[in-house]
Design a protein around this motif. Structure first.
Motif, mmCIF file in Angstrom:
data_model
loop_
_atom_site.group_PDB
_atom_site.id
_atom_site.type_symbol
_atom_site.label_atom_id
_atom_site.label_comp_id
_atom_site.label_asym_id
_atom_site.label_seq_id
_atom_site.Cartn_x
_atom_site.Cartn_y
_atom_site.Cartn_z
ATOM 1 N N ASP A 63 -17.359 42.259 6.056
ATOM 2 C CA ASP A 63 -15.958 42.130 6.460
ATOM 3 C C ASP A 63 -15.629 40.710 6.914
ATOM 4 O OD1 ASP A 63 -15.396 44.731 5.806
ATOM 5 O OD2 ASP A 63 -15.538 45.488 7.854
ATOM 6 N N ILE A 64 -16.586 40.048 7.545
ATOM 7 C CA ILE A 64 -16.359 38.652 7.930
ATOM 8 C C ILE A 64 -16.192 37.801 6.679
ATOM 9 C CG2 ILE A 64 -17.351 36.618 9.049
ATOM 10 C CD1 ILE A 64 -18.731 38.574 11.032
ATOM 11 N N LYS A 65 -16.988 38.064 5.655
ATOM 12 C CA LYS A 65 -16.866 37.327 4.391
ATOM 13 C C LYS A 65 -15.483 37.550 3.792
ATOM 14 C CE LYS A 65 -18.274 35.071 0.711
ATOM 15 N NZ LYS A 65 -18.049 33.647 0.676
ATOM 16 N N THR A 66 -15.009 38.784 3.824
ATOM 17 C CA THR A 66 -13.658 39.073 3.335
ATOM 18 C C THR A 66 -12.632 38.287 4.135
ATOM 19 O OG1 THR A 66 -14.305 41.287 2.611
ATOM 20 C CG2 THR A 66 -11.954 40.919 2.992
ATOM 21 N N TYR A 67 -12.790 38.269 5.448
ATOM 22 C CA TYR A 67 -11.882 37.536 6.332
ATOM 23 C C TYR A 67 -11.895 36.039 6.002
ATOM 24 C CZ TYR A 67 -9.680 35.914 10.635
ATOM 25 O OH TYR A 67 -8.851 35.309 11.536
ATOM 26 N N VAL A 68 -13.088 35.480 5.845
ATOM 27 C CA VAL A 68 -13.212 34.052 5.506
ATOM 28 C C VAL A 68 -12.508 33.769 4.182
ATOM 29 C CG1 VAL A 68 -14.869 32.263 4.804
ATOM 30 C CG2 VAL A 68 -15.294 33.622 6.863
ATOM 31 N N ASN A 69 -12.743 34.609 3.188
ATOM 32 C CA ASN A 69 -12.107 34.416 1.886
ATOM 33 C C ASN A 69 -10.585 34.487 1.990
ATOM 34 O OD1 ASN A 69 -14.537 34.022 0.576
ATOM 35 N ND2 ASN A 69 -14.743 36.171 -0.018
ATOM 36 N N LEU A 70 -10.102 35.402 2.811
ATOM 37 C CA LEU A 70 -8.652 35.485 3.018
ATOM 38 C C LEU A 70 -8.127 34.217 3.676
ATOM 39 C CD1 LEU A 70 -8.330 39.193 4.192
ATOM 40 C CD2 LEU A 70 -7.436 38.218 2.058
ATOM 41 N N CYS A 71 -8.851 33.711 4.653
ATOM 42 C CA CYS A 71 -8.443 32.462 5.316
ATOM 43 C C CYS A 71 -8.341 31.327 4.301
ATOM 44 C CB CYS A 71 -9.438 32.074 6.411
ATOM 45 S SG CYS A 71 -9.392 33.119 7.865
ATOM 46 N N LEU A 72 -9.292 31.269 3.396
ATOM 47 C CA LEU A 72 -9.310 30.197 2.401
ATOM 48 C C LEU A 72 -8.136 30.300 1.421
ATOM 49 C CD1 LEU A 72 -13.137 30.073 1.663
ATOM 50 C CD2 LEU A 72 -11.786 28.435 3.001
ATOM 51 N N LYS A 73 -7.602 31.509 1.256
ATOM 52 C CA LYS A 73 -6.465 31.701 0.355
ATOM 53 C C LYS A 73 -5.148 31.240 0.982
ATOM 54 C CE LYS A 73 -8.469 35.399 -2.369
ATOM 55 N NZ LYS A 73 -8.415 36.806 -2.769
ATOM 56 N N GLY A 74 -5.136 31.062 2.303
ATOM 57 C CA GLY A 74 -3.958 30.487 2.940
ATOM 58 C C GLY A 74 -3.020 31.481 3.584
ATOM 59 N N ASP A 75 -1.811 30.993 3.821
ATOM 60 C CA ASP A 75 -0.814 31.727 4.596
ATOM 61 C C ASP A 75 -0.402 33.067 3.995
ATOM 62 O OD1 ASP A 75 -0.859 29.618 6.343
ATOM 63 O OD2 ASP A 75 1.082 28.784 5.742
ATOM 64 N N SER A 76 -0.544 33.228 2.703
ATOM 65 C CA SER A 76 -0.137 34.490 2.073
ATOM 66 C C SER A 76 -1.005 35.662 2.531
ATOM 67 C CB SER A 76 -0.205 34.366 0.545
ATOM 68 O OG SER A 76 -1.544 34.180 0.128
ATOM 69 N N THR A 77 -2.111 35.381 3.198
ATOM 70 C CA THR A 77 -3.023 36.445 3.632
ATOM 71 C C THR A 77 -2.939 36.719 5.135
ATOM 72 O OG1 THR A 77 -4.872 34.935 4.043
ATOM 73 C CG2 THR A 77 -4.629 35.801 1.792
ATOM 74 N N ILE A 78 -1.996 36.106 5.799
ATOM 75 C CA ILE A 78 -1.907 36.259 7.261
ATOM 76 C C ILE A 78 -1.747 37.719 7.660
ATOM 77 C CG2 ILE A 78 -0.471 35.768 9.287
ATOM 78 C CD1 ILE A 78 -0.101 32.934 8.145
ATOM 79 N N GLN A 79 -0.906 38.464 6.974
ATOM 80 C CA GLN A 79 -0.688 39.873 7.312
ATOM 81 C C GLN A 79 -1.985 40.667 7.200
ATOM 82 O OE1 GLN A 79 2.185 41.362 8.499
ATOM 83 N NE2 GLN A 79 0.993 43.230 8.744
ATOM 84 N N LYS A 80 -2.737 40.456 6.141
ATOM 85 C CA LYS A 80 -4.000 41.177 5.950
ATOM 86 C C LYS A 80 -5.015 40.781 7.017
ATOM 87 C CE LYS A 80 -7.200 43.653 4.081
ATOM 88 N NZ LYS A 80 -7.329 45.012 4.562
ATOM 89 N N ARG A 81 -5.080 39.495 7.349
ATOM 90 C CA ARG A 81 -6.001 39.047 8.391
ATOM 91 C C ARG A 81 -5.611 39.655 9.738
ATOM 92 N NH1 ARG A 81 -5.660 32.947 8.287
ATOM 93 N NH2 ARG A 81 -3.984 33.176 6.804
ATOM 94 N N TYR A 82 -4.325 39.716 9.995
ATOM 95 C CA TYR A 82 -3.823 40.337 11.228
ATOM 96 C C TYR A 82 -4.258 41.793 11.304
ATOM 97 C CZ TYR A 82 -0.343 42.392 14.389
ATOM 98 O OH TYR A 82 0.295 43.100 15.401
ATOM 99 N N GLU A 83 -4.134 42.517 10.212
ATOM 100 C CA GLU A 83 -4.534 43.920 10.175
ATOM 101 C C GLU A 83 -6.035 44.068 10.410
ATOM 102 O OE1 GLU A 83 -3.051 45.215 6.377
ATOM 103 O OE2 GLU A 83 -0.949 44.978 7.023
ATOM 104 N N MET A 84 -6.818 43.167 9.832
ATOM 105 C CA MET A 84 -8.269 43.212 10.048
ATOM 106 C C MET A 84 -8.605 42.997 11.521
ATOM 107 S SD MET A 84 -9.909 41.191 6.791
ATOM 108 C CE MET A 84 -11.605 41.706 7.157
ATOM 109 N N ILE A 85 -7.931 42.054 12.148
ATOM 110 C CA ILE A 85 -8.174 41.768 13.567
ATOM 111 C C ILE A 85 -7.766 42.961 14.421
ATOM 112 C CG2 ILE A 85 -7.459 40.307 15.513
ATOM 113 C CD1 ILE A 85 -9.525 39.034 13.564
#
Length: 130
Positions: A63-85
């Protein structure tokens, strides 16, 4: 630039853990020297610090790897990262509640033993005396 040894001391992680996290791709800004040794700059230390905290909160490496990959994709993934947190926060709160229950159990046990020590109760904790 910092070495694995430097970073392990700085972040209170084992050298093995630092290497494992980098091998898993959790520190995308990692660099290598001419001998292929890992080198860390401030950005890679920030990544590793984030990984450390997420792992301490119980997040899996996957899941951390998924989170890191989302971070690398940029602002379009903020909602998904928020949900993960938020999911991880809920899990951490559940762990905290379980820890509180364990502490209460140990406090009750300690108080019970104190009553026995002060001879307010007979020793009912020793199976040999049941």
């Amino acid at each position: 630039m910092y070495t694995v040894k430097d970073v392990s001391k700085l972040l209170d992680l084992t050298e093995h853990t630092v290497r494992y996290y980098t091998d898993q791709g959790l520190v995308p800004s990692i660099q290598r020297d001419q001998n292929n040794n890992r080198l860390f700059d401030d950005e890679s230390i920030n990544w590793l610090t984030g990984v450390k905290y997420l792992k301490q909160c119980g997040m899996s490496v996957k899941d951390i790897k998924t989170y890191v990959n989302l971070c690398l994709k940029g602002d379009s993934t903020i909602q998904k990262r928020y949900e993960m947190i938020l999911e991880q926060k809920a899990a951490a709160l559940a762990q905290l509640e379980e820890a509180k229950q364990r502490v209460k159990y140990m406090e009750d046990k300690a108080n019970h033993y104190l009553d026995i020590i002060q001879q307010a109760l007979p020793d009912d904790t020793n199976p040999g005396k049941w």
